[in-house]
Design an enzyme around this catalytic site. Structure first.
Site, short mmCIF file in Angstrom:
data_model
loop_
_atom_site.label_atom_id
_atom_site.label_comp_id
_atom_site.label_asym_id
_atom_site.label_seq_id
_atom_site.Cartn_x
_atom_site.Cartn_y
_atom_site.Cartn_z
N ARG A 191 10.28 -12.93 -9.59
CA ARG A 191 9.84 -11.65 -10.16
C ARG A 191 8.66 -11.89 -11.10
O ARG A 191 7.67 -11.17 -11.09
CB ARG A 191 10.99 -10.94 -10.88
N TYR B 223 -4.71 11.33 -4.91
CA TYR B 223 -3.63 11.21 -3.93
C TYR B 223 -2.41 12.01 -4.42
O TYR B 223 -2.06 11.96 -5.59
CB TYR B 223 -3.29 9.72 -3.73
N ASP C 290 -8.79 4.16 -8.97
CA ASP C 290 -8.11 3.88 -7.70
C ASP C 290 -9.19 3.56 -6.66
O ASP C 290 -9.95 4.44 -6.25
CB ASP C 290 -7.27 5.10 -7.30
N LYS D 238 -3.35 0.11 2.60
CA LYS D 238 -4.43 0.72 3.37
C LYS D 238 -5.41 -0.35 3.89
O LYS D 238 -5.02 -1.21 4.62
CB LYS D 238 -5.11 1.79 2.50
C1 PLP Z 1 -5.66 6.68 -2.82
C2 PLP Z 1 -4.22 6.27 -2.82
N1 PLP Z 1 -3.70 5.71 -3.93
C3 PLP Z 1 -2.41 5.34 -3.97
C4 PLP Z 1 -1.55 5.51 -2.91
C5 PLP Z 1 -0.11 5.10 -3.00
O1 PLP Z 1 0.08 3.89 -2.34
P1 PLP Z 1 1.45 3.46 -1.61
O2 PLP Z 1 1.69 4.42 -0.51
O3 PLP Z 1 1.14 2.06 -1.15
O4 PLP Z 1 2.53 3.49 -2.65
C6 PLP Z 1 -2.06 6.07 -1.73
C7 PLP Z 1 -1.17 6.28 -0.56
O5 PLP Z 1 -1.49 6.98 0.37
C8 PLP Z 1 -3.43 6.46 -1.69
O6 PLP Z 1 -3.97 7.01 -0.59
#
Ligand code: PLP
Length: 380
Positions: free
Chosen positions: A46, A98, A170, A195
């Site tokens: 961890r 998101y 992000d 992604k």
């Molecule tokens: C721009 C963005 N940030 C964060 C996330 C969250 O990531 P996760 O689905 O890996 O938890 C996503 C998921 O679609 C995303 O598109």
């Protein structure tokens, strides 16, 4: 070393024990101590794990940051970051982030006493007017999900420095291949490695990169204390994907440009959202701060939800699925899928209408992708 070389060689590769070229998966929860109080660098997975460390070093180097951290999901990474704050603190966030980010802020963290203001991050005045004495963080996503809005990072960082605020960006959509926020002075870069970094739709994961010593210490503490870290096997999958990130991103973009150009002239389409188009309001900023425009194209159908359903039922090469950034092309309906957790009135306000479809343009032959869009749009 340059980006393409780092993507393949950053971190401890080949491994020090046997020289394995592929990073070993240290699928272990715990590590034998050499002596009382003496480890070989690892004690419990961890806290830290050698496979995870290679991934963390690789992402940190690709982002041009000092230290990276790998998480179980993108949301685990975001959850960790938001815990840098405490009850009573205020965050200003982009308004079309998101859907899961919006939900984490509105439906989870508000109950713990954090305050959030969501706004379009396109004007210095709007952002500065929203700053309050308890504002601690600016949260940006550019290009944003699903509307591909572009934030001028230089402007936001300038505001943050003036008001002593922490900046979080992000970078999931652009990836460090196209955009390196730390070079603009952003404090924390966050990723859904699910992604493009992984790129094959076979894992969920997240990452954080920072260059600030104080934040390095705090993020490591929270990751360990909250247990939000990634598993060794998941780290290995992301690492394997990253090796081809530059070639994949170049092809994603080439295909996305062709798709955006096809859609913008289609009679059934009202609007195309793609920062690579001259007509996109953020085109000039994107051109300045990014090396390319990425592989996601969203568009709005003139006829609304009926036309959307018909399109989504007819696609054959594109699959109707959540997520993005993989080699296979995907299509999704933000209003009922990725952004269903946003209340309808907020979605409408920010422009995520029922007619919007988001495409993750994959690496198939472009003619097959265009043929598929063409036949799927026919009845609309
Ligand atoms: C721009 C963005 N940030 C964060 C996330 C969250 O990531 P996760 O689905 O890996 O938890 C996503 C998921 O679609 C995303 O598109």
């Amino acid at each position: 070393m340059r980006f393409e070389t780092l993507a393949i060689h950053a971190g401890e590769r080949p491994d020090v024990t046997f020289g394995a070229v592929s990073t070993p998966i240290y699928q272990t929860s715990t590590f034998v101590f050499e002596d009382v109080g003496k480890t070989r660098g690892y004690d419990y997975s961890r806290t830290a794990n050698p496979t995870r460390k290679v991934l963390e070093d690789t992402i940190a180097q690709l982002e041009g940051g000092k230290v990276g951290f790998a998480f179980a999901t993108g949301m685990a990474a975001e959850t960790t970051i938001i815990h840098l704050l405490k009850a009573g603190d205020h965050v200003i966030s982009g308004d079309d982030v998101y859907g899961g980010t919006y939900r984490l802020f509105q439906n989870v963290m508000r109950d713990f006493g954090l305050e959030f203001t969501f706004l379009r991050m396109d004007s210095r005045q709007t952002i500065e007017e929203a700053i309050k004495p308890n504002t601690k963080m600016l949260w940006l996503e550019t290009p944003s999900n699903p509307l591909l809005n572009i934030v001028d990072i230089e402007m936001v960082v300038d505001i943050a420095k003036k008001h002593k605020l922490m900046t979080v960006m992000d970078n999931t959509f652009a990836t460090p291949y196209l955009l390196r926020p730390i070079e603009y002075g952003v404090d924390l870069v966050v990723h859904s490695t699910t992604k493009y970094l992984n790129g094959h739709c076979d894992v969920v994961g997240g990452a954080i990169v920072t260059s600030t010593d104080e934040l390095i210490e705090k993020v490591q503490f929270l990751l360990n204390a909250m247990g939000t870290c990634a598993s060794p096997f998941d780290c290995w999958l992301v690492l394997r994907g990253i090796q081809t990130l530059p070639v994949r991103m170049r092809q994603h973009e080439e295909n996305a440009i062709a798709v955006a150009n096809y859609l913008k002239d289609h009679p059934a389409v009202n609007r195309v959202f793609y920062p690579g188009l001259d007509s996109h309001p953020g085109h000039e900023i994107a051109k300045r701060q990014m090396k390319g425009f990425g592989g996601v194209v969203s568009f709005e159908l003139k006829e609304g939800i009926e036309a959307v359903n018909s399109f989504l039922r007819r696609i054959k090469v594109f699959s109707l699925a959540e997520s993005l950034g993989g080699v296979a092309s995907l299509a999704e309906h933000p209003a009922t899928m990725s952004h269903a957790s946003m209340p309808e009135e907020h979605r409408e306000k920010v422009g995520i209408t029922d007619g919007v479809i988001r495409l993750s343009v994959g690496l198939e032959n472009i003619d097959d992708l265009i043929d598929d869009l063409c036949q799927a749009l026919e009845p609309a």
